[in-house]
Write a protein that holds these residues in place. Structure first.
Motif, PDB file in Angstrom:
ATOM      1  N   SER A 147       0.830  -1.180  -0.091  1.00 14.59           N
ATOM      2  CA  SER A 147       0.088  -0.289   0.261  1.00 14.59           C
ATOM      3  C   SER A 147       0.585   1.316   0.109  1.00 14.59           C
ATOM      4  O   SER A 147       0.132   2.449  -0.164  1.00 14.59           O
ATOM      5  N   ARG A 152      -4.260   3.085  -3.431  1.00 14.80           N
ATOM      6  CA  ARG A 152      -5.516   2.555  -2.185  1.00 14.80           C
ATOM      7  C   ARG A 152      -6.251   1.693  -2.723  1.00 14.80           C
ATOM      8  O   ARG A 152      -6.202   0.077  -3.211  1.00 14.80           O
ATOM      9  N   LYS A 153      -7.259   1.843  -3.899  1.00  9.77           N
ATOM     10  CA  LYS A 153      -8.522   1.074  -4.946  1.00  9.77           C
ATOM     11  C   LYS A 153      -7.133   0.005  -5.399  1.00  9.77           C
ATOM     12  O   LYS A 153      -8.127  -1.348  -4.863  1.00  9.77           O
ATOM     13  N   LEU A 156      -6.573  -2.251  -2.482  1.00  9.42           N
ATOM     14  CA  LEU A 156      -6.932  -2.805  -2.489  1.00  9.42           C
ATOM     15  C   LEU A 156      -7.528  -3.912  -3.112  1.00  9.42           C
ATOM     16  O   LEU A 156      -8.098  -5.588  -2.587  1.00  9.42           O
TER      17      LEU A 156
END
Length: 258
Positions: A147, A152-153, A156
């Motif tokens: 990360s 972030r996307k 994740l």
């Protein structure tokens, strides 16, 4: 030092640390991680100007070795994960730039290893995954390094789905610096590490440590820290030599690392 899970070689100005347990897909057992950490510290104290982290066999690294961990108690798991963190931190603590040369799949803590290195060059045959998201044990510690490399996307997506991404996607997402055909992997790794290690070794050492210190700071604090580091660095012999050489239009003569 004699190692069982890895090999360490020196050539010219670079050291190469090779994960060498292909039968276990270079799984990061407790012993392997302890050896990698010891080798990195040995290299850190050597005259090498840069480090290549490579691997032998069909995988760069399959991550943690489940044979170590299945049925292990909480105390052992804490020890193992702390050992892994010490290994990752050591990559960023030694003065030399560390480049991951990734020829094949890197999963879980193996993907974390790539994300932790200062630089990375991947073969088109490489892939990357944090597969805990589709299993029973989420990749929480690999998440820390991942990360901090990609958004972030995207982080994740990798963490939640567990699906692998190919080398080109890893490049586009910022996990690796270069993607090249397998036959060009060694050449491009040496070229990039050569570029990253030219100039003053001592300047690079200070710069690397400052980078990791400031990267998570709020911007005003980061600037305050960077000002002090850069001001102090201006007083070093190599900084003064670089300025004088520029003014005199000559090649600088930096101090050699003993």
């Amino acid at each position: 030092m004699v190692y069982e899970c890895i090999e360490v070689t020196y050539s010219d100005t670079f050291a190469t640390l090779t994960l060498n347990n292909p039968k276990r897909r270079n799984a990061l057992s407790l012993k392997c991680m302890q050896e990698v950490t010891a080798a990195l510290r040995e290299i850190g104290d050597s005259s090498a100007r840069g480090v290549i982290l490579a691997a032998n066999g069909p995988a760069f690294s399959a991550g943690h070795d489940f044979a170590d961990m299945a049925g292990a108690d909480l105390d052992f798991m804490r020890k193992l994960l702390k050992t892994c963190t010490i290994m990752m931190d050591t990559i960023q603590e030694i003065p030399q730039p560390v480049l991951a040369r990734v020829h094949a799949i890197a999963t879980a803590a193996g993907c974390q290893l790539v994300a932790t290195c200062d630089l990375a060059v991947a073969s088109t045959e490489a892939s990357f995954a944090t597969p805990g998201g589709k299993g029973g044990w989420f990749c929480t510690t690999p998440m820390v390094a991942l990360s901090r490399n990609i958004g972030r996307k995207r982080a994740l997506e990798m963490l939640l789905t567990g699906d692998p991404i190919d080398a080109q996607t890893a490049y586009e997402w910022g996990l690796v610096n270069r993607v090249v055909p397998p036959e060009k992997l060694e050449e491009e790794s040496l070229r990039l590490l050569g570029a990253a290690t030219r100039g003053s070794f001592f300047s690079k050492e200070m710069g690397k440590q400052a980078y990791y210190a400031q990267i998570e700071m709020p911007q005003p604090l980061a600037y305050s820290y960077a000002i002090e580091v850069m001001a102090a660095a201006s007083q070093t012999p190599d900084a003064q030599e670089g300025m004088q050489a520029f003014l005199e239009k000559r090649k600088p003569r930096f101090q050699e690392r003993s």
